[in-house]
Design a protein around this motif. Structure first.
Motif, PDB file in Angstrom:
ATOM      1  N   ILE A  16      48.040   7.002  64.365  1.00  0.00           N
ATOM      2  CA  ILE A  16      48.790   5.788  64.733  1.00  0.00           C
ATOM      3  C   ILE A  16      50.216   6.176  65.141  1.00  0.00           C
ATOM      4  CG2 ILE A  16      49.745   3.602  63.889  1.00  0.00           C
ATOM      5  CD1 ILE A  16      47.317   3.539  61.901  1.00  0.00           C
ATOM      6  N   ALA A  17      50.830   7.037  64.324  1.00  0.00           N
ATOM      7  CA  ALA A  17      52.218   7.430  64.604  1.00  0.00           C
ATOM      8  C   ALA A  17      52.322   8.103  65.976  1.00  0.00           C
ATOM      9  CB  ALA A  17      52.723   8.362  63.504  1.00  0.00           C
ATOM     10  N   ALA A  18      51.298   8.881  66.331  1.00  0.00           N
ATOM     11  CA  ALA A  18      51.343   9.630  67.594  1.00  0.00           C
ATOM     12  C   ALA A  18      50.987   8.764  68.799  1.00  0.00           C
ATOM     13  CB  ALA A  18      50.387  10.825  67.512  1.00  0.00           C
ATOM     14  N   ALA A  19      50.382   7.598  68.544  1.00  0.00           N
ATOM     15  CA  ALA A  19      49.944   6.742  69.657  1.00  0.00           C
ATOM     16  C   ALA A  19      51.119   5.922  70.202  1.00  0.00           C
ATOM     17  CB  ALA A  19      48.838   5.800  69.175  1.00  0.00           C
ATOM     18  N   ASP A  20      51.062   5.653  71.504  1.00  0.00           N
ATOM     19  CA  ASP A  20      52.076   4.771  72.105  1.00  0.00           C
ATOM     20  C   ASP A  20      51.706   3.310  71.884  1.00  0.00           C
ATOM     21  OD1 ASP A  20      53.665   6.846  73.450  1.00  0.00           O
ATOM     22  OD2 ASP A  20      51.851   7.150  74.642  1.00  0.00           O
ATOM     23  N   ALA A  21      50.404   3.039  71.702  1.00  0.00           N
ATOM     24  CA  ALA A  21      49.922   1.655  71.567  1.00  0.00           C
ATOM     25  C   ALA A  21      48.581   1.679  70.845  1.00  0.00           C
ATOM     26  CB  ALA A  21      49.770   1.021  72.955  1.00  0.00           C
ATOM     27  N   LEU A  22      48.189   0.520  70.328  1.00  0.00           N
ATOM     28  CA  LEU A  22      46.915   0.399  69.609  1.00  0.00           C
ATOM     29  C   LEU A  22      46.036  -0.639  70.288  1.00  0.00           C
ATOM     30  CD1 LEU A  22      48.329   0.216  65.944  1.00  0.00           C
ATOM     31  CD2 LEU A  22      47.656   2.253  67.231  1.00  0.00           C
ATOM     32  N   LEU A  23      44.731  -0.394  70.225  1.00  0.00           N
ATOM     33  CA  LEU A  23      43.755  -1.369  70.738  1.00  0.00           C
ATOM     34  C   LEU A  23      42.773  -1.686  69.610  1.00  0.00           C
ATOM     35  CD1 LEU A  23      42.263  -2.964  72.988  1.00  0.00           C
ATOM     36  CD2 LEU A  23      41.066  -0.828  73.564  1.00  0.00           C
ATOM     37  N   PHE A  24      42.871  -2.896  69.052  1.00  0.00           N
ATOM     38  CA  PHE A  24      41.933  -3.321  68.012  1.00  0.00           C
ATOM     39  C   PHE A  24      40.739  -4.000  68.680  1.00  0.00           C
ATOM     40  CE2 PHE A  24      45.944  -3.324  65.553  1.00  0.00           C
ATOM     41  CZ  PHE A  24      45.542  -2.614  64.423  1.00  0.00           C
ATOM     42  N   VAL A  25      39.553  -3.574  68.299  1.00  0.00           N
ATOM     43  CA  VAL A  25      38.323  -4.186  68.817  1.00  0.00           C
ATOM     44  C   VAL A  25      37.491  -4.563  67.593  1.00  0.00           C
ATOM     45  CG1 VAL A  25      36.369  -3.928  70.367  1.00  0.00           C
ATOM     46  CG2 VAL A  25      38.462  -2.624  70.792  1.00  0.00           C
ATOM     47  N   THR A  26      37.420  -5.854  67.331  1.00  0.00           N
ATOM     48  CA  THR A  26      36.876  -6.225  66.018  1.00  0.00           C
ATOM     49  C   THR A  26      35.910  -7.396  66.053  1.00  0.00           C
ATOM     50  OG1 THR A  26      37.477  -6.797  63.735  1.00  0.00           O
ATOM     51  CG2 THR A  26      38.848  -7.762  65.477  1.00  0.00           C
ATOM     52  N   PRO A  27      34.888  -7.333  65.196  1.00  0.00           N
ATOM     53  CA  PRO A  27      34.065  -8.534  64.991  1.00  0.00           C
ATOM     54  C   PRO A  27      34.827  -9.556  64.157  1.00  0.00           C
ATOM     55  CG  PRO A  27      33.093  -6.619  63.831  1.00  0.00           C
ATOM     56  CD  PRO A  27      34.445  -6.214  64.358  1.00  0.00           C
ATOM     57  N   GLU A  28      34.186 -10.693  63.985  1.00  0.00           N
ATOM     58  CA  GLU A  28      34.699 -11.731  63.084  1.00  0.00           C
ATOM     59  C   GLU A  28      33.730 -11.808  61.919  1.00  0.00           C
ATOM     60  OE1 GLU A  28      36.333 -15.603  64.558  1.00  0.00           O
ATOM     61  OE2 GLU A  28      34.347 -16.286  63.934  1.00  0.00           O
ATOM     62  N   TYR A  29      34.257 -11.724  60.706  1.00  0.00           N
ATOM     63  CA  TYR A  29      33.428 -11.898  59.513  1.00  0.00           C
ATOM     64  C   TYR A  29      33.936 -13.127  58.762  1.00  0.00           C
ATOM     65  CZ  TYR A  29      31.066  -7.280  59.576  1.00  0.00           C
ATOM     66  OH  TYR A  29      30.288  -6.185  59.876  1.00  0.00           O
ATOM     67  N   ILE A  89      44.334  -6.742  71.488  1.00  0.00           N
ATOM     68  CA  ILE A  89      43.263  -7.179  70.586  1.00  0.00           C
ATOM     69  C   ILE A  89      42.110  -7.725  71.418  1.00  0.00           C
ATOM     70  CG2 ILE A  89      42.631  -8.860  68.796  1.00  0.00           C
ATOM     71  CD1 ILE A  89      45.608  -8.831  67.913  1.00  0.00           C
ATOM     72  N   MET A  90      40.901  -7.321  71.082  1.00  0.00           N
ATOM     73  CA  MET A  90      39.724  -7.920  71.701  1.00  0.00           C
ATOM     74  C   MET A  90      38.577  -7.877  70.689  1.00  0.00           C
ATOM     75  SD  MET A  90      38.838  -4.880  74.436  1.00  0.00           S
ATOM     76  CE  MET A  90      37.082  -4.567  74.256  1.00  0.00           C
ATOM     77  N   GLY A  91      37.503  -8.599  70.983  1.00  0.00           N
ATOM     78  CA  GLY A  91      36.402  -8.576  70.031  1.00  0.00           C
ATOM     79  C   GLY A  91      35.146  -9.222  70.584  1.00  0.00           C
TER      80      GLY A  91
END
Ligand SMILES: Cc1cc2nc3c(=O)[nH]c(=O)nc-3n(C[C@H](O)[C@H](O)[C@H](O)COP(=O)(O)O)c2cc1C
Length: 186
Positions: A67-80, A110-112
């Motif tokens: 995470i520290a080394a990344a410029d950005a994050l992409l969360f791809v998640t279901p809904e529970y 964010i996507m899912g």
């Protein structure tokens, strides 16, 4: 200029996960100048402050470093149950602990994909709330919510929905522009 490094984080651990498929589809839609690596959160223990007091488990430390080394994050998640799955929340909880929590200031997309008709909308808004506390900055638009996921991928796990593909492409372009905008000036 070097590529924007994005860390993809999937909220499902199952082998046939539609969200893992969607994350791989995102890797196929990246704009020039961006790359997406995928984090592995499958070996995390349940968060326990007593364990953390002995130091972060190796898998958690590796995730924090990514995470520290990344410029950005992409969360791809279901809904529970109308929210973020426990495995994703657990991973975020681990990585969020001091010192120097690595989420601080990160641009996020964010996507899912879900079986339901709202395509993870409720989980995504809960995730956005978590971003507030951790001082992450999610891209607002487009919202990528893939409903009835069982009808959107072929037998090889490829995304077949052209609308979803187009939205993912737009989301990554927005994330790229947003990351460049938030980047501290050299
Ligand atoms: C514990 C649990 C809770 C779920 N709750 C929801 C829900 O609130 N909304 C929804 O649309 N789907 C819900 N589902 C169905 C998931 O959308 C579906 O299982 C989806 O395929 C999970 O994502 P994955 O394929 O990436 O593992 C739930 C599934 C599980 C296992």
């Amino acid at each position: 200029m070097s590529d924007i490094k994005v860390l993809g984080i999937c909220g499902s651990l199952r082998k046939g996960s539609f969200n893992a498929m969607a994350l791989r589809a995102a890797q196929g839609q990246i704009p020039a100048g961006m790359k997406i690596d995928i984090a592995d959160i499958s070996a995390f223990p349940l968060y326990n402050e007593d364990v953390r007091a002995q130091g972060f488990p190796a898998a958690v430390q590796a995730f924090r470093d990514q995470i520290a080394a990344a410029d950005a994050l992409l969360f791809v998640t279901p809904e529970y149950n109308y929210s973020v799955p426990g495995v994703l929340k657990n991973a975020i909880d681990w990585a969020s602990r001091p010192p120097n929590h690595p989420f601080d200031g990160k641009p996020v997309a964010i996507m899912g994909a879900s079986g339901g008709v709202l395509g993870t909308a409720r989980a995504q808004y809960h995730l956005r709330q978590i971003c507030v506390f951790l001082n992450m900055f999610p891209v607002n638009k487009p919202e990528v919510m893939i409903p009835q996921a069982q009808t959107r991928f072929d037998a090889e796990g490829r995304l077949t929905d052209e609308t979803a593909k187009g939205l993912i492409k737009q989301l990554l372009e927005s994330l790229q522009a947003w990351t460049l905008r938030l980047k501290p000036k050299a």
